[in-house]
Design a protein around this motif. Structure first.
Motif, PDB file in Angstrom:
ATOM      1  N   THR A 133       0.838  -1.200   0.000  1.00 18.71           N
ATOM      2  CA  THR A 133       0.000   0.000   0.000  1.00 18.71           C
ATOM      3  C   THR A 133       0.871   1.248   0.000  1.00 18.71           C
ATOM      4  O   THR A 133       2.067   1.194   0.281  1.00 18.71           O
ATOM      5  CB  THR A 133      -0.920   0.045   1.237  1.00 18.71           C
ATOM      6  OG1 THR A 133      -0.120   0.153   2.428  1.00 18.71           O
ATOM      7  CG2 THR A 133      -1.776  -1.197   1.329  1.00 18.71           C
ATOM      8  N   VAL A 134       0.230   2.349  -0.338  1.00 13.66           N
ATOM      9  CA  VAL A 134       0.861   3.664  -0.239  1.00 13.66           C
ATOM     10  C   VAL A 134      -0.011   4.517   0.671  1.00 13.66           C
ATOM     11  O   VAL A 134      -1.150   4.167   0.982  1.00 13.66           O
ATOM     12  CB  VAL A 134       1.011   4.319  -1.625  1.00 13.66           C
ATOM     13  CG1 VAL A 134       1.948   3.511  -2.501  1.00 13.66           C
ATOM     14  CG2 VAL A 134      -0.359   4.472  -2.299  1.00 13.66           C
ATOM     15  N   LEU A 177      -4.468   5.438   9.275  1.00 17.38           N
ATOM     16  CA  LEU A 177      -3.168   5.382   9.944  1.00 17.38           C
ATOM     17  C   LEU A 177      -3.159   6.275  11.184  1.00 17.38           C
ATOM     18  O   LEU A 177      -3.931   7.228  11.273  1.00 17.38           O
ATOM     19  CB  LEU A 177      -2.073   5.813   8.965  1.00 17.38           C
ATOM     20  CG  LEU A 177      -1.912   4.910   7.734  1.00 17.38           C
ATOM     21  CD1 LEU A 177      -0.837   5.457   6.817  1.00 17.38           C
ATOM     22  CD2 LEU A 177      -1.594   3.482   8.145  1.00 17.38           C
ATOM     23  N   PRO A 178      -2.277   5.987  12.147  1.00 19.94           N
ATOM     24  CA  PRO A 178      -2.288   6.746  13.406  1.00 19.94           C
ATOM     25  C   PRO A 178      -1.808   8.163  13.276  1.00 19.94           C
ATOM     26  O   PRO A 178      -2.164   9.006  14.079  1.00 19.94           O
ATOM     27  CB  PRO A 178      -1.361   5.934  14.318  1.00 19.94           C
ATOM     28  CG  PRO A 178      -0.480   5.168  13.386  1.00 19.94           C
ATOM     29  CD  PRO A 178      -1.317   4.869  12.185  1.00 19.94           C
ATOM     30  N   ASP A 179      -0.969   8.462  12.284  1.00 17.59           N
ATOM     31  CA  ASP A 179      -0.449   9.818  12.139  1.00 17.59           C
ATOM     32  C   ASP A 179      -1.443  10.653  11.353  1.00 17.59           C
ATOM     33  O   ASP A 179      -1.967  10.224  10.323  1.00 17.59           O
ATOM     34  CB  ASP A 179       0.900   9.811  11.417  1.00 17.59           C
ATOM     35  CG  ASP A 179       1.946   9.078  12.231  1.00 17.59           C
ATOM     36  OD1 ASP A 179       2.228   9.514  13.352  1.00 17.59           O
ATOM     37  OD2 ASP A 179       2.456   8.051  11.742  1.00 17.59           O
ATOM     38  N   ALA A 201     -10.266  20.661   9.868  1.00 13.95           N
ATOM     39  CA  ALA A 201      -9.519  19.479  10.301  1.00 13.95           C
ATOM     40  C   ALA A 201      -8.520  19.101   9.222  1.00 13.95           C
ATOM     41  O   ALA A 201      -8.766  19.238   8.028  1.00 13.95           O
ATOM     42  CB  ALA A 201     -10.476  18.323  10.578  1.00 13.95           C
ATOM     43  N   GLY A 202      -7.355  18.624   9.666  1.00 17.26           N
ATOM     44  CA  GLY A 202      -6.336  18.216   8.721  1.00 17.26           C
ATOM     45  C   GLY A 202      -6.757  16.980   7.962  1.00 17.26           C
ATOM     46  O   GLY A 202      -7.708  16.287   8.321  1.00 17.26           O
ATOM     47  N   PRO A 203      -6.058  16.649   6.887  1.00 19.98           N
ATOM     48  CA  PRO A 203      -6.391  15.468   6.110  1.00 19.98           C
ATOM     49  C   PRO A 203      -6.126  14.200   6.921  1.00 19.98           C
ATOM     50  O   PRO A 203      -5.264  14.162   7.791  1.00 19.98           O
ATOM     51  CB  PRO A 203      -5.474  15.571   4.891  1.00 19.98           C
ATOM     52  CG  PRO A 203      -4.329  16.419   5.357  1.00 19.98           C
ATOM     53  CD  PRO A 203      -4.904  17.386   6.331  1.00 19.98           C
ATOM     54  N   VAL A 204      -6.878  13.177   6.610  1.00 15.60           N
ATOM     55  CA  VAL A 204      -6.707  11.873   7.243  1.00 15.60           C
ATOM     56  C   VAL A 204      -5.778  11.043   6.364  1.00 15.60           C
ATOM     57  O   VAL A 204      -5.911  11.023   5.132  1.00 15.60           O
ATOM     58  CB  VAL A 204      -8.064  11.165   7.401  1.00 15.60           C
ATOM     59  CG1 VAL A 204      -7.879   9.778   7.993  1.00 15.60           C
ATOM     60  CG2 VAL A 204      -8.992  12.000   8.268  1.00 15.60           C
ATOM     61  N   LEU A 205      -4.834  10.373   6.991  1.00 21.57           N
ATOM     62  CA  LEU A 205      -3.887   9.549   6.247  1.00 21.57           C
ATOM     63  C   LEU A 205      -4.429   8.135   6.132  1.00 21.57           C
ATOM     64  O   LEU A 205      -4.729   7.487   7.140  1.00 21.57           O
ATOM     65  CB  LEU A 205      -2.527   9.540   6.956  1.00 21.57           C
ATOM     66  CG  LEU A 205      -1.872  10.913   7.113  1.00 21.57           C
ATOM     67  CD1 LEU A 205      -0.541  10.783   7.822  1.00 21.57           C
ATOM     68  CD2 LEU A 205      -1.699  11.595   5.768  1.00 21.57           C
ATOM     69  N   LEU A 206      -4.547   7.669   4.895  1.00 22.35           N
ATOM     70  CA  LEU A 206      -5.100   6.349   4.619  1.00 22.35           C
ATOM     71  C   LEU A 206      -4.076   5.507   3.862  1.00 22.35           C
ATOM     72  O   LEU A 206      -3.377   6.012   2.975  1.00 22.35           O
ATOM     73  CB  LEU A 206      -6.381   6.456   3.785  1.00 22.35           C
ATOM     74  CG  LEU A 206      -7.534   7.276   4.359  1.00 22.35           C
ATOM     75  CD1 LEU A 206      -8.688   7.296   3.373  1.00 22.35           C
ATOM     76  CD2 LEU A 206      -7.983   6.721   5.699  1.00 22.35           C
TER      77      LEU A 206
END
Length: 231
Positions: A133-134, A177-179, A201-206
């Motif tokens: 994954t990326v 992801l946690p970050d 809200a900041g972007p969510v990392l997937l």
């Protein structure tokens, strides 16, 4: 003195029949003989019930990823380096990962001893997903969505056009992801005095496949993205 000679007629008196006590009397006799063990058993059951009622409820726990053994700083984490434990909610740190898969491949920022929770600050700020994954930064149309998502959640990312036209699924079972990038405050300039602000809200990392990352990147400019939590 009575005679001991046998009866010349050969007749002997009939033997009296033995009468058994009725069943109810026999039960009462058994219970009476067992009164001491029965009383002790009732007392033990009463004490056990009282102790159970007086015992405080078990604390609410939160599953947390911890180091399975000592890990030096700068080491990439593998599945063998991690395990999960249930910590009381009052002790667990907010934002700590709950699924080992979300931190496999991450690099330790400090030395970890066995049992150390992977709290924020123990891992280097590198965004790594599972193998194959990326990592894509996704900003959802509703900023509140980011507050509901937790590391380890699986989501489907859906896209809709601003004019309400049909959209589609851009990513399936993407891993949160946690970050997460920090939130920012933006000014939209639409207040009465032109100074209205809204929390952004900041972007969510997937963690997604490379193909899904391309689809998400292409939809960033003109589509409204939303998330559906899935199993």
């Amino acid at each position: 003195m009575p005679s001991t000679r046998p009866d010349p007629t050969g007749r002997l008196p009939a033997r009296l029949a033995r009468r058994r006590p009725p069943p109810r009397a026999r039960v009462r006799a058994v219970l009476w003989r067992a009164r001491a063990p029965i009383a002790a058993l009732c007392l033990a059951l009463g004490c056990a019930t009282a102790l159970t009622a007086l015992r405080p409820p078990d604390p609410v726990t939160v599953r947390t990823v911890v180091a399975a053994h000592d890990v030096a700083a700068g080491e990439p984490l593998t599945a063998a380096d991690l395990r999960t434990v249930d910590l009381p909610r009052d002790v667990a740190v907010s934002g700590a990962p709950t699924d080992p898969q979300t931190v496999i491949g991450a690099t330790t920022a400090v030395p970890l001893t066995a049992g150390t929770p992977l709290v924020p600050g123990t891992l280097a700020q590198s965004f790594v997903g599972p193998s194959g994954t990326v990592v894509a930064a996704v900003r959802f149309a509703d900023a509140a969505v980011a507050d509901y998502l937790q590391p380890g959640d699986r989501v489907d990312v859906l896209a809709a056009t601003p004019d309400g036209g049909p959209g589609g699924t851009l990513a399936s079972r993407a891993l949160v992801l946690p970050d997460r990038a920090p939130a920012r405050d933006g000014t939209d300039g639409t207040g009465i005095l032109g100074g209205g602000t809204q929390a952004d809200a900041g972007p969510v990392l997937l963690a997604v496949t490379p193909q899904e990352a391309s689809a998400l990147a292409g939809a960033t400019g003109g589509a409204l993205l939303s998330a559906v939590i899935v199993e």
